[in-house]
Design an enzyme around this catalytic site. Structure first.
Site, mmCIF file in Angstrom:
data_model
loop_
_atom_site.group_PDB
_atom_site.id
_atom_site.type_symbol
_atom_site.label_atom_id
_atom_site.label_comp_id
_atom_site.label_asym_id
_atom_site.label_seq_id
_atom_site.Cartn_x
_atom_site.Cartn_y
_atom_site.Cartn_z
ATOM 1 N N GLU A 98 -10.903 32.399 -3.024
ATOM 2 C CA GLU A 98 -12.195 32.287 -3.696
ATOM 3 C C GLU A 98 -12.785 33.656 -4.024
ATOM 4 O O GLU A 98 -13.064 34.437 -3.122
ATOM 5 C CB GLU A 98 -13.172 31.514 -2.818
ATOM 6 C CG GLU A 98 -12.650 30.167 -2.348
ATOM 7 C CD GLU A 98 -12.088 30.195 -0.929
ATOM 8 O OE1 GLU A 98 -10.848 30.337 -0.805
ATOM 9 O OE2 GLU A 98 -12.862 30.081 0.022
ATOM 10 N N CYS A 142 -9.310 31.643 1.361
ATOM 11 C CA CYS A 142 -8.002 31.372 0.747
ATOM 12 C C CYS A 142 -7.848 32.091 -0.590
ATOM 13 O O CYS A 142 -7.032 32.991 -0.734
ATOM 14 C CB CYS A 142 -7.829 29.868 0.538
ATOM 15 S SG CYS A 142 -7.633 28.941 2.052
#
Length: 843
Positions: free
Chosen positions: A442, A440
């Site tokens: 990171e 997502c």
């Protein structure tokens, strides 16, 4: 000035891509049994051998026997299943949930899969072997009773790695392209030659290196099987154009990934085999291609300069890879499917940004990555772009043009926050500058990191519920006793109680994550993955055992906006202005502001009441319990409760909210976020690394919100909580810039596992060149204030509502969910509703 020149002009889409996409989505995804059967066969044969050797031999057995297929019109080959978008299963991690869902997986609301009766029988036979042998069972045995109790009461969920592989990594794709698996195998041989039989750790190190060699050989064998199949199909093919394509495919697969790539086409094929095989070895998702535009560029540039390839031909090959990324799939349990809805594998590919020396390296492939997403128009890859003060304006505008299509891509990341944030976590400046994004949102350094991103979902609203109940939930003492809220005299005392509940729940989350971490190291080390991550071979241990240079664990918290608005409302209404008593607020929350209680809420309240009665020595039987339920139901339906709830909701509505550029409220939100991000820094994982916080929900803010009662910000029970660091839906009423200013005041540096900021625009806001320039200006302004990430939906509320009513007319409508995009019609209705609820902005 950047390092490279580039061509930003559009490239036409080939007809092949349209056909590949149509074929890919012709049927519902299907579950297949081949991998489960094959890994079970291998494990039966290798009983008693070291686990790392068993894993390598199982990987080899799978790749030697897994059915293979070349789909019509493909230029890049390698499919994990015969059925398009099908999936294999991974019983070594968990299997019971799938057997429980055999009869419902095809009809469930989130991510349904077809499964044949024959496949069910084959999986049952294979799964029987794994009883007592899975990572999930071992992890459970390592967890403390209070940890399991907290999970049972939905304080947090580590289900991602509890039931699946870890994934969430970017490997050294560039090294495979350069030297092939024969070169990587030679490196393992060289490390093995350095060892002495008398070394204290010789046995473990030598077996690991041997496992790496077996895995490298297996990858080569798999590619050769495709070379043979392509030759066989070429012999039968009567279309001269397709026949030549198949012959080239055969030659490519004979060369790579065994050897280094000789040209851009071979590099594309080699990349794909790595991407696919990582997801055959393990069920971990978020295997992220990372800086594709950087490691592929030398092959593209060489072929382009020599006349071996044109930009259009290179674009078609990239488009084919984009299609293949959507062919990979994964079946999750029903609850997890709601949290990861949209069949997403979160394969994050990032373009632009700077190199290790701090020079911008945006190039042709950076622009062509955006073009590929325009052509293919599917959720994968989860395209991202890096932005800093050296980013070419044309590149940002090109990215904005993609955003304007409504696909929810790309996501935008700020080099000038993420790089220093990573340096603060121990990365060298050179490694931090070379970061990419996983899953997502990171950040990590490719080929050196085991980040364990996405390690758990932590609901920041649940500890506040425990403050009001003195640590009890459904009759059980889930959190510490922090006192009777009605006797608290200051807001500081109330806030301290929240901090105590947070600290306790975070400690249990760490216990759960570390238990799962240890289980993966013991039962599912991954030699193939580890062959492409430094310094596994030099250390003689797998990634799962701590072989990577950088080791982290990154669980994510969500509900920041809800807690900021809730605690601010408590402070202002109860303690400062005394417009509401704590008793009134507690009752309003307990009875959902008089808006009605679900059966589960009535049962929970009855359980709490009965617990108190029994602790005071009363005898409680069925008659007493029935009476309690009747009393609570009558109370919840009373006019007095409804009027009081409505009065309190109106007062809450008047309290200033996060997301409206109010410095005092935003500073308070920053303080609230620290209750999650700071305590995590105190903990270590079994691989010797640190915990680091993320503030993003994937899409779990919807299903976990359904497990959460009413909150003091006016949110009703069982409705979604705020996603990421975004303001609560509908509460940011002063426009997109005000919302961005508020979010920028949070501390994004400390949330080094990533933050997520969602905004939704009406399509008219980005129309014309002026709309694109305004949009680019918003991103620059937010990033200048040290915001970390932004992502957007550009779609009207009317379109989304119509897509709910007529899904057959919107099969290709892609929207941004959380840190990923998905086809809108594949999402559950609750998640669709959450996207529709988001504030619609305009300039």
């Amino acid at each position: 000035m950047g390092l490279y020149t580039y061509d930003s002009s559009d490239i036409p889409k080939s007809e092949r891509i349209t056909k590949l996409v149509e074929d890919l989505y012709a049927k519902m995804p299907e579950i297949e049994s081949a991998r489960a059967v094959l890994i079970t066969e291998s494990y039966r044969r290798t009983e008693g051998e070291p686990i790392i050797m068993r894993r390598a031999k199982a990987f080899a057995h799978i790749l030697e026997n897994l059915p293979i297929v070349i789909r019509d019109q493909e230029l890049i080959v390698g499919s994990t299943t015969i059925a398009p978008r099908g999936c294999q299963t991974y019983p070594e991690f968990s299997y019971e949930w799938l057997e429980d869902e055999f009869d419902t997986v095809e009809t469930r609301s989130a991510d349904p899969f077809y499964i044949s009766e024959q496949t069910k029988q084959e999986l049952k036979a294979a799964n029987a072997y794994w009883k007592g042998k899975t990572t999930s069972e071992l992890a459970t045995s390592y967890m403390e009773p209070q940890t399991l109790l907290a999970m049972e009461h939905n304080m947090f969920t580590p289900g991602n790695y509890f039931y699946n592989g870890v994934g969430h990594v970017t490997v050294k794709y560039g090294e495979v392209l350069e030297i092939g698996f024969s070169g990587i195998r030679a490196k393992a041989e060289a490390e093995l030659a350095k060892l002495s039989l008398a070394d204290g750790d010789y046995q473990k190190r030598s077996r690991f290196l041997e496992a790496v060699m077996i895995s490298c050989d297996a990858a080569v064998t798999y590619a050769r099987r495709y070379a043979k199949l392509a030759l066989e199909e070429a012999e039968k093919c009567t279309d001269p154009v397709r026949k030549m394509e198949l012959l080239v495919i055969a030659q490519n697969c004979a060369n790579v990934p065994e050897k280094g790539a000789n040209g851009f086409y071979e590099a594309c094929q080699s990349f794909w085999f790595v991407q696919q095989l990582l997801q055959i070895e393990s069920s971990g998702h978020s295997i992220s291609p990372g800086r594709f535009d950087q490691y592929m560029y030398p092959y593209y540039k060489k072929d382009l300069d020599s006349g071996k390839i044109t930009r259009a031909q290179a674009q078609e090959l990239m488009d084919c890879i984009w299609v293949k990324l959507n062919d990979l799939n994964k079946c999750r349990d029903a609850a997890s499917a709601k949290g990861f809805a949209g069949y997403s594998l979160f394969q994050n590919l990032i373009a632009g940004g700077q190199n290790a020396e701090g020079i911008d390296v945006t190039n042709d492939l950076s622009f062509m990555s955006i073009q590929a997403s325009m052509h293919v128009f599917l959720p994968q890859p989860s395209l991202s772009v890096r932005v800093w003060n050296g980013t070419p304006h044309e590149f940002l505008i090109k990215a904005a043009e993609l955003t304007r299509t409504g696909i929810g891509l790309p996501a935008y990341y700020n080099d000038e926050v993420i790089i220093p944030s990573l340096v603060s976590r121990g990365l060298t400046l050179e490694d931090a500058r070379d970061y990419n994004i996983i899953g997502c949102v990171e950040p990590q350094k490719a080929g050196k990191t085991e980040g364990w991103h996405d390690a758990a979902f932590f609901n920041m609203c649940r500890p506040l519920e425990l403050v009001f109940s003195n640590g009890k939930d459904k009759g059980a003492q889930v959190g510490p006793e922090t006192g009777d809220v009605e006797k608290m005299e200051t807001f500081e005392e109330f806030f301290h109680a929240y901090e105590i509940q947070m600290d306790y729940a975070i400690k249990l989350l760490v216990n759960a994550d570390n238990a799962i971490d240890m289980a993966h190291a013991e039962r599912c080390p991954l030699p193939f993955l580890s062959s492409m991550v430094d310094d596994c071979m030099a250390r003689g241990k797998s990634v799962q055992e701590g072989g990577a240079v950088y080791n982290f664990t990154g669980p994510q918290g969500f509900g920041v906006a809800n807690m900021a608005d809730s605690l601010y409302a408590v402070k202002q209404l109860v303690f400062d202005e005394k417009k509401v008593t704590m008793k009134e607020l507690k009752q309003a929350l307990m009875l959902n502001y008089g808006k009605g209680l679900a059966q589960e809420d009535l049962a929970a309240l009855a359980s709490d009441t009965v617990s108190v009665m029994r602790s005071s020595g009363e005898t409680v039987g069925e008659a007493e319990i029935a009476a309690v339920l009747k009393t609570i139901h009558a109370l919840s339906e009373s006019e007095e409760v409804k009027e009081n709830g409505e009065r309190i909701l109106k007062l809450i509505e008047e309290v200033p909210k996060f997301g409206n550029d109010i410095p005092e409220v935003d500073a308070f939100a920053r303080k609230v976020a620290y209750t999650y991000t700071k305590p995590l820094l105190n903990y270590r994982n079994p691989r010797g690394g640190m915990f680091q916080a993320g503030l993003y929900p994937v899409s779990a803010n919807v299903p976990l919100g359904a497990q959460t009662g009413a909150t003091p910000d006016g949110r009703l029970a069982h409705t979604p909580v705020a996603d990421g660091v975004s303001p609560s839906a509908g509460k940011d009423v002063n426009g997109p810039t005000a919302a961005a200013n508020s979010v920028a005041r949070l501390d994004h540096y400390i949330a080094s596992n990533g933050t997520l900021f969602n905004q939704k625009f009406h399509p008219s806001a980005l129309s014309g060149r002026r709309g694109l320039e305004n949009f680019a200006g918003l991103i620059r302004s937010y990033f200048d204030q040290k915001g970390s990430h932004m992502q957007f939906n550009v779609v009207s509320r009317e379109t989304l509502l119509d897509a709910q009513k007529h899904p057959e007319q919107y099969k290709h409508l892609v929207v941004r969910v959380a840190g990923y995009s998905a086809l809108f019609t594949t999402l559950s209705k609750s998640l669709q509703d959450d996207i529709i609820r988001r504030t619609e902005q305009g300039f």
